[in-house]
Motif scaffolding. Structure first.
Motif, PDB file in Angstrom:
ATOM      1  N   TRP A 282      27.474  51.620  42.081  1.00  0.00           N
ATOM      2  CA  TRP A 282      26.828  50.190  42.819  1.00  0.00           C
ATOM      3  C   TRP A 282      27.614  49.069  41.805  1.00  0.00           C
ATOM      4  O   TRP A 282      27.666  48.127  42.127  1.00  0.00           O
ATOM      5  N   ALA A 283      27.975  49.194  40.634  1.00  0.00           N
ATOM      6  CA  ALA A 283      28.824  48.379  39.787  1.00  0.00           C
ATOM      7  C   ALA A 283      29.929  48.108  40.434  1.00  0.00           C
ATOM      8  O   ALA A 283      30.670  47.011  40.676  1.00  0.00           O
ATOM      9  N   ILE A 284      30.773  49.132  41.115  1.00  0.00           N
ATOM     10  CA  ILE A 284      32.049  48.763  41.827  1.00  0.00           C
ATOM     11  C   ILE A 284      31.708  48.061  43.176  1.00  0.00           C
ATOM     12  O   ILE A 284      32.344  47.229  43.483  1.00  0.00           O
ATOM     13  N   PHE A 285      30.726  48.420  44.033  1.00  0.00           N
ATOM     14  CA  PHE A 285      30.295  47.585  45.021  1.00  0.00           C
ATOM     15  C   PHE A 285      30.078  46.188  44.871  1.00  0.00           C
ATOM     16  O   PHE A 285      30.380  45.395  45.650  1.00  0.00           O
ATOM     17  N   THR A 286      29.283  46.112  43.648  1.00  0.00           N
ATOM     18  CA  THR A 286      28.897  44.645  43.264  1.00  0.00           C
ATOM     19  C   THR A 286      30.079  43.735  42.821  1.00  0.00           C
ATOM     20  O   THR A 286      30.292  42.869  43.129  1.00  0.00           O
ATOM     21  N   GLY A 287      30.909  44.562  42.225  1.00  0.00           N
ATOM     22  CA  GLY A 287      32.560  43.928  41.864  1.00  0.00           C
ATOM     23  C   GLY A 287      33.147  43.236  43.058  1.00  0.00           C
ATOM     24  O   GLY A 287      33.622  42.441  43.020  1.00  0.00           O
ATOM     25  N   PHE A 288      33.233  44.392  43.925  1.00  0.00           N
ATOM     26  CA  PHE A 288      33.813  44.035  45.410  1.00  0.00           C
ATOM     27  C   PHE A 288      33.131  42.846  46.058  1.00  0.00           C
ATOM     28  O   PHE A 288      33.888  41.753  46.590  1.00  0.00           O
ATOM     29  N   PHE A 289      31.778  42.869  46.020  1.00  0.00           N
ATOM     30  CA  PHE A 289      31.145  41.863  46.520  1.00  0.00           C
ATOM     31  C   PHE A 289      31.341  40.448  46.129  1.00  0.00           C
ATOM     32  O   PHE A 289      31.753  39.554  46.576  1.00  0.00           O
TER      33      PHE A 289
ATOM     34  N   LEU B  62      29.930  40.420  37.683  1.00  0.00           N
ATOM     35  CA  LEU B  62      30.486  40.836  36.452  1.00  0.00           C
ATOM     36  C   LEU B  62      29.365  41.446  35.327  1.00  0.00           C
ATOM     37  O   LEU B  62      29.748  42.585  34.704  1.00  0.00           O
ATOM     38  N   LEU B  63      28.534  40.812  35.266  1.00  0.00           N
ATOM     39  CA  LEU B  63      27.364  41.120  34.478  1.00  0.00           C
ATOM     40  C   LEU B  63      26.594  42.776  34.617  1.00  0.00           C
ATOM     41  O   LEU B  63      26.580  43.538  33.884  1.00  0.00           O
ATOM     42  N   PHE B  64      26.637  42.823  36.210  1.00  0.00           N
ATOM     43  CA  PHE B  64      26.336  44.194  36.427  1.00  0.00           C
ATOM     44  C   PHE B  64      27.326  45.037  36.225  1.00  0.00           C
ATOM     45  O   PHE B  64      27.002  46.278  35.974  1.00  0.00           O
ATOM     46  N   TYR B  65      28.637  44.767  36.493  1.00  0.00           N
ATOM     47  CA  TYR B  65      29.435  46.008  36.411  1.00  0.00           C
ATOM     48  C   TYR B  65      29.813  46.109  34.868  1.00  0.00           C
ATOM     49  O   TYR B  65      29.835  47.403  34.719  1.00  0.00           O
ATOM     50  N   LEU B  66      29.804  45.188  33.802  1.00  0.00           N
ATOM     51  CA  LEU B  66      29.842  45.643  32.562  1.00  0.00           C
ATOM     52  C   LEU B  66      28.506  46.569  32.090  1.00  0.00           C
ATOM     53  O   LEU B  66      28.792  47.457  31.368  1.00  0.00           O
TER      54      LEU B  66
ATOM     55  N   LEU C 269      33.523  42.692  52.816  1.00  0.00           N
ATOM     56  CA  LEU C 269      33.462  42.231  54.294  1.00  0.00           C
ATOM     57  C   LEU C 269      32.180  41.236  54.485  1.00  0.00           C
ATOM     58  O   LEU C 269      32.145  40.075  54.851  1.00  0.00           O
ATOM     59  N   VAL C 270      31.115  41.863  53.974  1.00  0.00           N
ATOM     60  CA  VAL C 270      29.910  41.075  53.996  1.00  0.00           C
ATOM     61  C   VAL C 270      29.857  39.941  53.092  1.00  0.00           C
ATOM     62  O   VAL C 270      29.574  39.043  53.693  1.00  0.00           O
ATOM     63  N   ALA C 271      30.319  40.053  52.040  1.00  0.00           N
ATOM     64  CA  ALA C 271      30.548  38.744  51.150  1.00  0.00           C
ATOM     65  C   ALA C 271      31.474  37.859  51.940  1.00  0.00           C
ATOM     66  O   ALA C 271      31.152  36.464  51.741  1.00  0.00           O
ATOM     67  N   GLY C 272      32.578  38.270  52.462  1.00  0.00           N
ATOM     68  CA  GLY C 272      33.349  37.254  52.857  1.00  0.00           C
ATOM     69  C   GLY C 272      32.862  36.546  54.126  1.00  0.00           C
ATOM     70  O   GLY C 272      33.028  35.384  54.468  1.00  0.00           O
TER      71      GLY C 272
END
Length: 400
Positions: free
Chosen positions: A198-205, A377-381, A340-343
């Protein structure tokens, strides 16, 4: 704990895996040119279809309607999705652990290079040959890259007919500690519960939110805020992607250097480059509305946003190869889906905001983008890891 392979300087320039990275570089270049072509053509089409007697307000309204078209983000963001995610399946079997950042950054820099080319020459082509020629030219390049892909790319080094024995042995031995048996069933439940994923997914978003705005609306921004015509707008909009391509390659080189010299742990490297790639462009975006009166400062910040943003290529973008190499393609597909959703959301939101009021609209766009980046970023860290997850290991190994 992860087993680290012996340090190695990196792939020689004549190695086959570097050749694969170049082919993927060209493929990403072709995909992004086809995607950004629509952004260039929208302005050319709106300008070209307006009659001289039509008022400027009507022209701006037509452009705003084109920018808010809900099909436009889908057309742009969906281009090449399968080819992009499929590259990580290749790297899971071709890239030694200490070369992953380097090889994936060479391949990924094709997107920035393609953005530079299309933004630089797209306006010129539309004025000299007409906007349909943009699609004919770069569509033809995409077909050529497709043929090159089918000719050169193979699933793994063992099956490639042109690889040297020395290179094949090096790749196979460097990946020996990773699971290579056939996957049985996809551990969906374990994946859903895995916070590092989920950290990776959040980073992509977060990453795609701002990157999509820059790629899609940079010609519009330079045209409406900096008040330059289509030809100059295209050339000016291409400059940021020179920095993006350079930072992508240099970031991958630096990340693998830090790992090969044991300067930082793998998870620290991933978090470091993710932080740089999300925080630095956010600061530049927030500063843009306050320096709008300075043409030079605005251009510098616009150059820095895509450049610093692409440092993420050595961070969470390649992180799925660390945590679950067996499922790299699936995870990159899901990550791409979040992007893609973020975009789609960011493109639609941006079109709506700037159609209401250009000045305050752009300010809200950049502030919102910075907030999304910081939260991601905070979620990924907090939750990112770089060890192979238990559910991604070979079942035979987990019983030992």
């Amino acid at each position: 704990m992860d087993e680290k392979p012996s340090p190695r300087k990196g792939p020689p320039p004549c190695s086959l895996r570097c050749g694969l990275a170049v082919v993927m570089h060209l493929t990403n270049l072709a995909m992004i040119t086809q995607r950004v072509s629509l952004s260039i053509a929208v302005i050319a089409m709106v300008n070209g279809t307006e009659q001289p007697a039509v008022a400027n307000a009507s022209k701006d309204g037509a452009r705003a309607d084109a920018l808010q078209d809900p099909g436009r983000p889908l057309q742009e963001l969906g281009a090449g999705g399968m080819a992009w995610t499929g590259q990580f399946t290749i790297w899971a079997k071709w890239a030694p652990p200490l070369e992953r950042s380097r090889l994936t950054s060479i391949a990924g820099s094709g997107a920035a290079c393609g953005s530079f080319i299309i933004l630089c020459v797209g306006g010129l082509i539309s004025q000299a040959l007409g906007w349909p020629c943009i699609f004919y030219i770069f569509g033809g390049i995409g077909c050529a890259c497709c043929l090159l892909w089918f000719t050169v790319i193979y699933d793994d080094p063992v099956r490639h007919p042109c690889i040297s024995v020395r290179e094949k042995d090096h790749i196979v031995s460097s990946l020996a500690q990773q699971p290579t048996s056939r996957r049985r069933s996809v551990p969906i439940r374990a994946m859903v519960r895995c916070l590092p994923l989920w950290a990776i997914f959040t980073g992509f978003f977060s990453h795609f939110w701002l990157c999509t705005i820059i790629i899609t609306y940079l010609p519009t921004y330079t045209h409406s805020v900096l008040h330059v015509d289509v030809r100059e707008s295209g050339v000016l909009s291409s400059l940021p992607f020179v920095a993006a391509s350079t930072c992508t390659i240099l970031g991958g080189q630096l990340a693998d250097f830090l790992l090969s010299r044991n300067v930082l742990r793998l998870v620290t490297v991933r978090k470091l480059f993710s932080s740089l790639g999300l925080l630095l462009p956010s600061l530049c975006a927030v500063a843009l509305p306050f320096v709008a009166s300075s043409f030079v400062t605005t251009v510098i910040l616009l150059i820095l946003i895509p450049g610093t943003s692409n440092l993420c290529d050595a961070g969470f973008i390649v992180n799925s190869l660390d945590v679950a190499p067996r499922y790299a393609s699936l995870l990159m597909g899901v990550s791409r889906g979040f992007g893609l959703v973020a975009g789609i959301i960011s493109s639609t939101t941006t079109g709506f905001l700037i159609s209401q009021d250009s000045v305050s609209g752009w300010r809200h766009v950049f502030f919102l983008s910075a907030a999304v980046n910081v939260l991601g970023l905070l979620f990924y860290l907090a939750f990112a890891q770089a060890e192979i997850q238990d559910w991604a290991r070979d079942r035979r190994l987990t019983r030992l």
